[in-house]
Scaffold this active site. Structure first.
Site, PDB file in Angstrom:
ATOM      1  N   ASP A  17       0.641   5.037   1.809  1.00 26.74           N
ATOM      2  CA  ASP A  17      -0.124   5.765   2.790  1.00 26.74           C
ATOM      3  C   ASP A  17      -1.339   6.788   2.766  1.00 26.74           C
ATOM      4  O   ASP A  17      -1.005   7.735   2.027  1.00 26.74           O
ATOM      5  CB  ASP A  17       0.846   6.121   4.040  1.00 26.74           C
ATOM      6  N   HIS A  42       4.812   0.277  -0.015  1.00 29.73           N
ATOM      7  CA  HIS A  42       5.528  -0.584   0.975  1.00 29.73           C
ATOM      8  C   HIS A  42       4.745  -1.867   1.736  1.00 29.73           C
ATOM      9  O   HIS A  42       3.423  -1.827   1.408  1.00 29.73           O
ATOM     10  CB  HIS A  42       6.109   0.420   1.893  1.00 29.73           C
ATOM     11  N   HIS A 100       0.749  -1.277  -0.238  1.00 25.09           N
ATOM     12  CA  HIS A 100      -0.094  -0.074   0.050  1.00 25.09           C
ATOM     13  C   HIS A 100       0.829   1.210   0.072  1.00 25.09           C
ATOM     14  O   HIS A 100       1.992   1.385   0.199  1.00 25.09           O
ATOM     15  CB  HIS A 100      -0.819  -0.038   1.105  1.00 25.09           C
ATOM     16  N   ARG A 120       5.414   6.215  13.964  1.00 19.36           N
ATOM     17  CA  ARG A 120       5.101   6.540  12.729  1.00 19.36           C
ATOM     18  C   ARG A 120       4.509   7.886  12.695  1.00 19.36           C
ATOM     19  O   ARG A 120       3.535   8.211  13.493  1.00 19.36           O
ATOM     20  CB  ARG A 120       4.069   5.320  12.003  1.00 19.36           C
TER      21      ARG A 120
HETATM   22  C1  SIN Z   1       3.194   1.065   7.511  1.00 20.04           C
HETATM   23  O1  SIN Z   1       2.459   0.463   6.768  1.00 20.04           O
HETATM   24  O2  SIN Z   1       3.157   2.475   7.799  1.00 20.04           O
HETATM   25  C2  SIN Z   1       3.989   0.136   8.557  1.00 20.04           C
HETATM   26  C3  SIN Z   1       5.436  -0.147   7.835  1.00 20.04           C
HETATM   27  C4  SIN Z   1       6.174  -1.156   8.857  1.00 20.04           C
HETATM   28  O3  SIN Z   1       5.670  -1.181  10.192  1.00 20.04           O
HETATM   29  O4  SIN Z   1       7.309  -1.409   8.509  1.00 20.04           O
END
Ligand code: SIN
Length: 289
Positions: free
Chosen positions: A109, A265, A107, A280
């Site tokens: 973000d 990612h 996905h 995050r």
């Molecule tokens: C995310 O999708 O923001 C998480 C990525 C991760 O935890 O590696």
């Protein structure tokens, strides 16, 4: 040592970790305020490498937010609760017993928002001894590898992006609440249920075109779900081809900063009994065009 050094920078050093995207940046302490020269080189490193990584960073939520605000306003997650004292920071925690992890599919973000996140910063507080890596994929390359016919076909099509999409009868937020140790929240009343975005978007800073087909694309504009599914599925599979990707091995104190406008990612869920805790922050972006 990660990759090969790039010597054109004056204040930082970058080393590529894969052929398609991703570089480790060294020579920077993100816990301290940064000069304009260093920030300008970090910006360039991000635009060139699409995702950049910093090792051994002593971050707190305040330091993470100070670094993130150099790139714009913070984007609050409409479905997930932030940290009690820092609502702009999400703690992504996967603990023993959690069946799922957050972000465990390809996905980009907040694609479900009218102005999806420009970039994301993720800092590793606690990581498993093995596993819990993150994959990234270069969506400029994914677009450029399509045939001219496919590029023409998808050029005017918009994907209809949904955040809290039902899976097996339950909403994503309800599935999250039942399977991961993270709190969900009610979205703000003005949060649209569906956001249309072009399947091919132009990066506002580099001017390059990329494929924009994250897991939030539910169906295509003016088509039924059944009609849309084969094309969505083809593009989604194509966007994950191994030659477009890199894989990052986290250590405590690692920080990743990725450009959501040209990458996807995937957080790998391969550490069932272990704990992984990440902080995050997402930075508000523009309306894709
Ligand atoms: C995310 O999708 O923001 C998480 C990525 C991760 O935890 O590696």
């Amino acid at each position: 040592m990660d990759g090969f050094p790039n010597t054109k920078y004056r204040t930082i050093e970058t080393r590529r970790i894969a052929g398609s995207l991703g570089a480790v940046v060294s020579g920077v302490n993100l816990a301290e305020p940064l000069t304009d020269d260093v920030l300008a080189e970090i910006r360039l490193a991000l635009l060139e490498n699409l995702v950049i990584f910093f090792r051994n960073q002593d971050m707190t939520p305040e330091r993470l937010l100070r670094f993130a605000r150099h790139w714009g306003d913070i984007h609050l997650h409409p479905y997930m609760a932030g940290m009690p004292d820092h609502p702009e920071v999400l703690e992504l925690a996967k603990k023993a017993g959690d069946k799922r992890n957050f972000g465990g599919d390809w996905h980009t973000d907040q694609m479900f928002a009218p102005r999806p996140a420009m970039g994301t910063m993720l800092w590793a507080k606690q990581v498993p001894d093995a596993g819990g890596d993150t994959l990234f994929s270069n969506q400029y390359l994914a677009y450029e590898a399509l045939s001219d016919g496919m590029k023409r076909l998808i050029s005017g099509i918009r994907g209809m992006c949904v955040g809290d999409r039902k899976k097996g009868g339950a909403t994503r937020a309800a599935v999250n609440a039942a399977t991961i140790s993270m709190k969900t929240i009610e979205p703000p009343p003005d949060m649209p249920k569906v956001s249309p975005h072009p399947l091919v978007r132009t990066h506002p800073e580099t001017g390059r075109k990329s494929l924009y087909i994250g897991g939030h694309v539910h169906y295509l504009e003016a088509m039924t779900e059944e009609e849309s599914a084969p094309l969505i599925q083809y593009l989604y599979q194509h966007s994950q081809r191994p030659e477009f990707t890199c894989r990052f091995r986290w250590e405590p104190g690692s920080l990743a900063f990725w450009d959501n406008r040209c990458t996807m990612h995937f957080a790998i869920n391969d550490y069932p009994p272990d704990t992984r805790v990440m902080h995050r922050v997402t930075i508000r972006g523009d309306e894709p065009f």
